[in-house]
Design an enzyme around this catalytic site. Structure first.
Site, PDB file in Angstrom:
ATOM      1  N   TYR A   1      16.871 -47.258  11.904  1.00 33.54           N
ATOM      2  CA  TYR A   1      16.825 -46.791  13.061  1.00 33.54           C
ATOM      3  C   TYR A   1      18.243 -46.099  13.765  1.00 33.54           C
ATOM      4  O   TYR A   1      18.368 -45.212  13.931  1.00 33.54           O
ATOM      5  CB  TYR A   1      16.491 -47.824  14.407  1.00 33.54           C
ATOM      6  CG  TYR A   1      16.407 -47.339  15.702  1.00 33.54           C
ATOM      7  CD1 TYR A   1      15.485 -46.394  15.994  1.00 33.54           C
ATOM      8  CD2 TYR A   1      17.416 -47.771  16.393  1.00 33.54           C
ATOM      9  CE1 TYR A   1      15.377 -46.121  17.439  1.00 33.54           C
ATOM     10  CE2 TYR A   1      17.497 -47.112  18.020  1.00 33.54           C
ATOM     11  CZ  TYR A   1      16.386 -46.446  18.393  1.00 33.54           C
ATOM     12  OH  TYR A   1      16.283 -45.983  19.778  1.00 33.54           O
TER      13      TYR A   1
ATOM     14  N   SER B   1      21.320 -43.154  20.317  1.00 35.26           N
ATOM     15  CA  SER B   1      21.340 -44.449  20.736  1.00 35.26           C
ATOM     16  C   SER B   1      22.595 -45.158  20.296  1.00 35.26           C
ATOM     17  O   SER B   1      23.287 -44.475  19.286  1.00 35.26           O
ATOM     18  CB  SER B   1      20.237 -45.225  19.999  1.00 35.26           C
ATOM     19  OG  SER B   1      20.352 -46.744  20.080  1.00 35.26           O
TER      20      SER B   1
END
Length: 261
Positions: free
Chosen positions: A165, A152
């Site tokens: 995250y 990501s």
């Protein structure tokens, strides 16, 4: 006249391949499974029971694609091993693995941030490393293949909210680089893909937020959110002959958000 090796139908073909896609029952994972199958691969859609991998696979199969579902919690090493073994029993080989399973578990209001970070490290880092440890020797025996880690852009920039995250996604992209060096001599190509905001259920807190969406779009040169198909296209590229000389990379698919001023 023989067809050109540079014809898209040949260059981007995955015919004869066997692929596993984790987190494959929805969103980006489902698009990757569909794209690989449409390119000729036989695909195992793996996911948690609640995500409905069998149903997702059935929907694709009714469209003529060679897809089966498999229930798998990727944080359980025994289930990962069973996933690889059942794929081998069914089709005898594995050529492509897309380690896509993931979740954003950060909660700014939670009192136990360490616990959520541990869960994300287990999901995005430990599970990817374990899946590679189980699957790559099998892939190497058949001459190699593509191991794709879904990372990501949260792992490439600072994050106010998605801090854990982002840490775990930065780490799984590094796993791809390590695997590229460690396994390249045995024909394994390992790469990460870092999507930006893609229009999926996962991204609804941004895409459907009247305050957050305009801010993100203003920072995205293409002025829109991405689609799962636009990530899946890169997966097919990496799995096919078109991507045969690409390894150790982190490919950003974000409409330009990361480079915007």
């Amino acid at each position: 006249m023989a067809p050109s090796e540079l014809a898209p139908a040949t260059l981007f073909s995955c015919a004869g391949q066997v692929a596993i896609v984790t987190g494959g029952a929805s969103g980006i994972g489902l698009a990757c499974a569909e794209a690989l199958a449409a390119a000729g691969a036989r695909v195992v859609v793996a996911g948690l029971v609640a995500s409905g991998p069998a149903g997702a696979a059935t929907r694709l199969a009714t469209r003529g694609l060679d897809v089966v579902g498999a229930e798998c919690d990727v944080t359980d090493a025994a289930q990962l091993r069973a996933l690889v073994e059942s794929t081998l029993e069914r089709w005898g080989r594995i050529d492509t693995v897309v380690a896509n399973a993931g979740a954003a578990l950060d909660d700014p209001d939670a009192s136990e941030h360490d616990a959520s970070l541990e869960r994300m490290l287990a999901l995005h880092v430990r599970s990817v490393a374990q899946l590679a440890e189980i699957a790559l020797p099998v892939m190497a025996e058949s001459g190699g293949g593509a191991f794709v880690v879904m990372s990501s852009i949260a792992g490439l920039r600072g994050n106010r909210v998605l801090s854990g995250y982002g840490v775990s996604k930065a780490a799984n992209a590094q796993i791809a680089r390590n695997l590229a060096v460690q396994w390249g001599s045995r024909g394994i190509r390992a790469n990460a893909i870092s999507p930006g905001v893609i229009a999926t259920d996962f991204a609804r807190p941004i895409t459907e937020n009247p305050d957050a969406a305009p801010v993100r779009l203003a920072k995205t040169p293409l002025g829109r959110f991405g689609t799962p198909a636009e990530v899946a296209g890169a997966v097919v590229w990496l799995a096919s002959a078109a991507g045969a000389f690409v390894t150790g990379q982190n490919i950003v698919i974000d409409g330009g958000t990361l480079i915007s001023d």
